[in-house]
Design a protein around this motif. Structure first.
Motif, PDB file in Angstrom:
ATOM      1  N   ARG A 171       0.820  -1.222   0.000  1.00  0.00           N
ATOM      2  CA  ARG A 171       0.000   0.000   0.000  1.00  0.00           C
ATOM      3  C   ARG A 171       0.850   1.267   0.000  1.00  0.00           C
ATOM      4  NH1 ARG A 171      -2.979  -1.533   5.210  1.00  0.00           N
ATOM      5  NH2 ARG A 171      -2.177  -3.495   4.419  1.00  0.00           N
ATOM      6  N   HIS A 172       2.107   1.171   0.415  1.00  0.00           N
ATOM      7  CA  HIS A 172       2.980   2.358   0.452  1.00  0.00           C
ATOM      8  C   HIS A 172       3.879   2.463  -0.785  1.00  0.00           C
ATOM      9  CE1 HIS A 172       1.630   2.424   4.579  1.00  0.00           C
ATOM     10  NE2 HIS A 172       2.200   1.261   4.817  1.00  0.00           N
ATOM     11  N   SER A 173       3.591   1.622  -1.808  1.00  0.00           N
ATOM     12  CA  SER A 173       4.420   1.604  -3.022  1.00  0.00           C
ATOM     13  C   SER A 173       4.368   2.954  -3.730  1.00  0.00           C
ATOM     14  CB  SER A 173       3.888   0.507  -3.958  1.00  0.00           C
ATOM     15  OG  SER A 173       4.759   0.368  -5.040  1.00  0.00           O
ATOM     16  N   THR A 174       5.505   3.424  -4.234  1.00  0.00           N
ATOM     17  CA  THR A 174       5.525   4.696  -4.948  1.00  0.00           C
ATOM     18  C   THR A 174       6.589   4.666  -6.045  1.00  0.00           C
ATOM     19  OG1 THR A 174       6.414   6.946  -4.747  1.00  0.00           O
ATOM     20  CG2 THR A 174       6.694   5.532  -2.841  1.00  0.00           C
ATOM     21  N   PRO A 175       6.256   5.217  -7.240  1.00  0.00           N
ATOM     22  CA  PRO A 175       7.229   5.216  -8.346  1.00  0.00           C
ATOM     23  C   PRO A 175       8.395   6.170  -8.091  1.00  0.00           C
ATOM     24  CG  PRO A 175       5.160   6.238  -9.019  1.00  0.00           C
ATOM     25  CD  PRO A 175       4.972   5.797  -7.603  1.00  0.00           C
ATOM     26  N   SER A 176       8.332   6.978  -7.029  1.00  0.00           N
ATOM     27  CA  SER A 176       9.423   7.936  -6.806  1.00  0.00           C
ATOM     28  C   SER A 176      10.717   7.229  -6.382  1.00  0.00           C
ATOM     29  CB  SER A 176       9.018   8.993  -5.776  1.00  0.00           C
ATOM     30  OG  SER A 176       8.713   8.364  -4.577  1.00  0.00           O
ATOM     31  N   PHE A 177      10.658   5.895  -6.199  1.00  0.00           N
ATOM     32  CA  PHE A 177      11.878   5.157  -5.869  1.00  0.00           C
ATOM     33  C   PHE A 177      12.504   4.507  -7.099  1.00  0.00           C
ATOM     34  CE2 PHE A 177      10.461   5.953  -1.670  1.00  0.00           C
ATOM     35  CZ  PHE A 177      11.566   5.830  -0.836  1.00  0.00           C
ATOM     36  N   GLY A 178      12.161   5.007  -8.309  1.00  0.00           N
ATOM     37  CA  GLY A 178      12.819   4.537  -9.538  1.00  0.00           C
ATOM     38  C   GLY A 178      12.093   3.400 -10.210  1.00  0.00           C
ATOM     39  N   LYS A 179      12.845   2.605 -10.978  1.00  0.00           N
ATOM     40  CA  LYS A 179      12.273   1.551 -11.824  1.00  0.00           C
ATOM     41  C   LYS A 179      11.395   0.593 -10.996  1.00  0.00           C
ATOM     42  CE  LYS A 179      13.796  -2.082 -15.031  1.00  0.00           C
ATOM     43  NZ  LYS A 179      12.572  -2.040 -15.800  1.00  0.00           N
ATOM     44  N   MET A 180      10.242   0.227 -11.595  1.00  0.00           N
ATOM     45  CA  MET A 180       9.301  -0.660 -10.893  1.00  0.00           C
ATOM     46  C   MET A 180       9.295  -2.043 -11.549  1.00  0.00           C
ATOM     47  SD  MET A 180       7.873   1.518  -8.694  1.00  0.00           S
ATOM     48  CE  MET A 180       6.203   1.092  -8.183  1.00  0.00           C
ATOM     49  N   ILE A 181       9.038  -3.083 -10.736  1.00  0.00           N
ATOM     50  CA  ILE A 181       8.901  -4.438 -11.281  1.00  0.00           C
ATOM     51  C   ILE A 181       7.590  -5.054 -10.783  1.00  0.00           C
ATOM     52  CG2 ILE A 181      11.389  -4.867 -11.509  1.00  0.00           C
ATOM     53  CD1 ILE A 181      11.122  -6.589  -8.921  1.00  0.00           C
ATOM     54  N   ASP A 182       7.177  -6.150 -11.417  1.00  0.00           N
ATOM     55  CA  ASP A 182       5.943  -6.823 -11.010  1.00  0.00           C
ATOM     56  C   ASP A 182       6.019  -7.257  -9.536  1.00  0.00           C
ATOM     57  OD1 ASP A 182       3.387  -8.334 -11.835  1.00  0.00           O
ATOM     58  OD2 ASP A 182       4.613  -9.874 -10.863  1.00  0.00           O
ATOM     59  N   ASN A 183       4.958  -6.975  -8.788  1.00  0.00           N
ATOM     60  CA  ASN A 183       4.943  -7.231  -7.346  1.00  0.00           C
ATOM     61  C   ASN A 183       5.131  -8.722  -7.001  1.00  0.00           C
ATOM     62  OD1 ASN A 183       4.321  -6.039  -4.638  1.00  0.00           O
ATOM     63  ND2 ASN A 183       2.718  -7.585  -4.725  1.00  0.00           N
ATOM     64  N   LEU A 229       2.503 -16.906  -4.711  1.00  0.00           N
ATOM     65  CA  LEU A 229       1.507 -17.445  -5.645  1.00  0.00           C
ATOM     66  C   LEU A 229       0.083 -17.179  -5.144  1.00  0.00           C
ATOM     67  CD1 LEU A 229       3.186 -20.838  -6.633  1.00  0.00           C
ATOM     68  CD2 LEU A 229       3.162 -18.683  -7.907  1.00  0.00           C
ATOM     69  N   ARG A 230      -0.054 -16.885  -3.850  1.00  0.00           N
ATOM     70  CA  ARG A 230      -1.393 -16.659  -3.290  1.00  0.00           C
ATOM     71  C   ARG A 230      -1.811 -15.186  -3.300  1.00  0.00           C
ATOM     72  NH1 ARG A 230      -1.037 -18.332   2.403  1.00  0.00           N
ATOM     73  NH2 ARG A 230      -3.272 -18.003   2.493  1.00  0.00           N
ATOM     74  N   ILE A 231      -0.833 -14.270  -3.437  1.00  0.00           N
ATOM     75  CA  ILE A 231      -1.203 -12.857  -3.292  1.00  0.00           C
ATOM     76  C   ILE A 231      -2.055 -12.381  -4.468  1.00  0.00           C
ATOM     77  CG2 ILE A 231       0.699 -12.164  -1.778  1.00  0.00           C
ATOM     78  CD1 ILE A 231       2.231 -11.121  -4.077  1.00  0.00           C
ATOM     79  N   ARG A 232      -2.947 -11.453  -4.157  1.00  0.00           N
ATOM     80  CA  ARG A 232      -3.834 -10.904  -5.201  1.00  0.00           C
ATOM     81  C   ARG A 232      -3.439  -9.459  -5.429  1.00  0.00           C
ATOM     82  NH1 ARG A 232      -9.409 -13.885  -3.082  1.00  0.00           N
ATOM     83  NH2 ARG A 232      -8.673 -15.950  -3.608  1.00  0.00           N
ATOM     84  N   THR A 233      -2.355  -9.290  -6.178  1.00  0.00           N
ATOM     85  CA  THR A 233      -1.855  -7.927  -6.410  1.00  0.00           C
ATOM     86  C   THR A 233      -1.691  -7.697  -7.909  1.00  0.00           C
ATOM     87  OG1 THR A 233       0.403  -8.721  -6.086  1.00  0.00           O
ATOM     88  CG2 THR A 233      -0.652  -7.745  -4.188  1.00  0.00           C
ATOM     89  N   LYS A 234      -2.712  -8.185  -8.673  1.00  0.00           N
ATOM     90  CA  LYS A 234      -2.708  -8.098 -10.139  1.00  0.00           C
ATOM     91  C   LYS A 234      -2.257  -6.715 -10.639  1.00  0.00           C
ATOM     92  CE  LYS A 234      -5.922  -9.876 -13.601  1.00  0.00           C
ATOM     93  NZ  LYS A 234      -5.852  -9.112 -14.765  1.00  0.00           N
ATOM     94  N   ASN A 235      -1.284  -6.708 -11.517  1.00  0.00           N
ATOM     95  CA  ASN A 235      -0.753  -5.475 -12.145  1.00  0.00           C
ATOM     96  C   ASN A 235      -0.075  -4.520 -11.154  1.00  0.00           C
ATOM     97  OD1 ASN A 235      -1.720  -6.346 -14.603  1.00  0.00           O
ATOM     98  ND2 ASN A 235      -3.689  -5.291 -14.334  1.00  0.00           N
ATOM     99  N   LYS A 236       0.034  -4.907  -9.891  1.00  0.00           N
ATOM    100  CA  LYS A 236       0.695  -4.012  -8.942  1.00  0.00           C
ATOM    101  C   LYS A 236       2.203  -4.105  -9.102  1.00  0.00           C
ATOM    102  CE  LYS A 236      -2.122  -2.787  -5.076  1.00  0.00           C
ATOM    103  NZ  LYS A 236      -2.165  -2.672  -3.621  1.00  0.00           N
ATOM    104  N   LYS A 237       2.883  -3.039  -8.797  1.00  0.00           N
ATOM    105  CA  LYS A 237       4.342  -2.992  -8.962  1.00  0.00           C
ATOM    106  C   LYS A 237       5.008  -2.668  -7.624  1.00  0.00           C
ATOM    107  CE  LYS A 237       4.250  -2.709 -13.671  1.00  0.00           C
ATOM    108  NZ  LYS A 237       4.511  -3.968 -14.346  1.00  0.00           N
ATOM    109  N   MET A 238       6.295  -3.027  -7.553  1.00  0.00           N
ATOM    110  CA  MET A 238       7.113  -2.575  -6.416  1.00  0.00           C
ATOM    111  C   MET A 238       8.416  -2.008  -6.972  1.00  0.00           C
ATOM    112  SD  MET A 238       9.049  -5.788  -4.662  1.00  0.00           S
ATOM    113  CE  MET A 238       7.672  -6.738  -4.126  1.00  0.00           C
ATOM    114  N   PRO A 239       9.038  -1.062  -6.257  1.00  0.00           N
ATOM    115  CA  PRO A 239      10.307  -0.524  -6.754  1.00  0.00           C
ATOM    116  C   PRO A 239      11.381  -1.619  -6.799  1.00  0.00           C
ATOM    117  CG  PRO A 239       9.407   0.874  -5.026  1.00  0.00           C
ATOM    118  CD  PRO A 239       8.588  -0.379  -5.037  1.00  0.00           C
ATOM    119  N   LEU A 240      12.161  -1.615  -7.889  1.00  0.00           N
ATOM    120  CA  LEU A 240      13.273  -2.564  -8.029  1.00  0.00           C
ATOM    121  C   LEU A 240      14.226  -2.414  -6.839  1.00  0.00           C
ATOM    122  CD1 LEU A 240      14.923  -4.581  -9.759  1.00  0.00           C
ATOM    123  CD2 LEU A 240      15.943  -2.617 -10.919  1.00  0.00           C
ATOM    124  N   LEU A 241      14.363  -1.169  -6.379  1.00  0.00           N
ATOM    125  CA  LEU A 241      15.253  -0.888  -5.244  1.00  0.00           C
ATOM    126  C   LEU A 241      14.858  -1.684  -3.998  1.00  0.00           C
ATOM    127  CD1 LEU A 241      17.667   1.029  -4.773  1.00  0.00           C
ATOM    128  CD2 LEU A 241      16.036   2.658  -3.788  1.00  0.00           C
TER     129      LEU A 241
END
Ligand code: NDP
Length: 248
Positions: free
Chosen positions: A33-45, A95-107
């Protein structure tokens, strides 16, 4: 000789945990919930969870089996507990998480990989190269029960959270029931009980460092979650603590 360097290394590692703990009261860990693109490149959660957690059991098992100590049934018990937790965390949980299309910072993924490499090394190397500390049997039993109880609380809480969403849903609801009536983050509380139990079963610098890091990561994050719920939901229950029932 190497053991002395190892101990100094682990002490420094714990000092970094302390710095991280303080920093995390000022910076939110930017995933979920605290994910933000301000930490650079994003990857699939979902992919992020697998690649960041998988190094831990691999490195742990490598150093455990290449060590010089004579492995006893207690070594194998501790090995099994660590592996059960990490097979769940690195393969089953993602495999159980439901975070379809969500991203997290690569960092975030990279820093978690770094943490898991070091933590896997520290605990695998220690167990693979040292005799088991001779804790009183009562402590070993208490530690084992705490680990199992923590694993149950962690997984049941994660299960409740994961089922708040429908298959393609990515929104948030107020979790209710089980320990959610007492704290905002019972999954984190369970995780802390697990590593406290693991540490009590065989008290040494490596298992203490894992517990210290778990506390350093999860206490500030539970505080952020708690504040986030209060900001987002006007009707968020006021009697819930953050992470430790009745305490904090
Ligand atoms: P969270 O509680 O933030 O989220 C767990 C999962 O549930 C996520 O998929 C999240 O989705 C979803 N979720 C959470 N709250 C809600 C809600 N109110 N409504 C709908 N869905 C919700 O846990 P983390 O992601 O931080 O951690 C996952 C696991 O990893 C935990 O078991 C934790 O103990 C462990 N962990 C251990 C650490 C350690 O140092 N040992 C460090 C970090 C985590 P979304 O991602 O979209 O928010």
């Amino acid at each position: 000789m190497f053991q002395n360097y190892f101990n100094i290394f682990v002490l420094c590692w714990m000092a970094i945990a302390l710095i991280t703990f303080i920093s995390l009261f000022f910076i939110r860990q930017p995933y979920g919930r605290h994910s933000t693109p301000s930490f650079g490149k994003m990857i699939d959660n979902q992919l992020g969870w697998i690649i960041m957690e998988l190094p831990s059991p691999i490195v742990f098992a490598y150093f455990f089996f290449t060590g010089t100590s004579t492995l006893t049934s207690m070594h194998y018990l501790l090995f099994s507990l660590y592996m059960i937790h990490y097979i769940n965390r690195s393969i089953i949980f993602p495999l159980r998480i439901r975070t379809k299309n969500k991203k997290m910072p690569l960092l975030i993924a990279l820093s978690a990989i770094f943490f898991n490499l070091v933590n896997g090394f520290v605990n695998g190397y220690y167990l693979g190269n040292n005799a088991i500390t001779k804790e009183p049997i009562i402590l070993i039993i208490a530690g084992f029960i705490l680990f199992i109880l923590g694993f149950y609380i962690n997984n049941k809480s994660d299960h409740i959270l994961l089922h708040l969403r429908g298959k393609d849903d990515t929104g948030y609801k107020i979790p209710k029931g089980f320990l959610f009536d007492k704290v905002t983050s019972p999954n984190y509380f369970g995780e802390i009980l697990e590593w406290l139990g693991f540490c009590i079963m065989n008290i040494h610098i490596a298992s203490i460092s894992f517990l210290v890091w778990t506390l350093a990561n999860l206490i500030p994050r539970s505080r952020d979650h708690h504040q986030w719920y209060k900001d987002k939901f006007e009707n968020y229950p006021t009697d819930r603590k953050r992470i430790f029932p009745y305490i904090y």
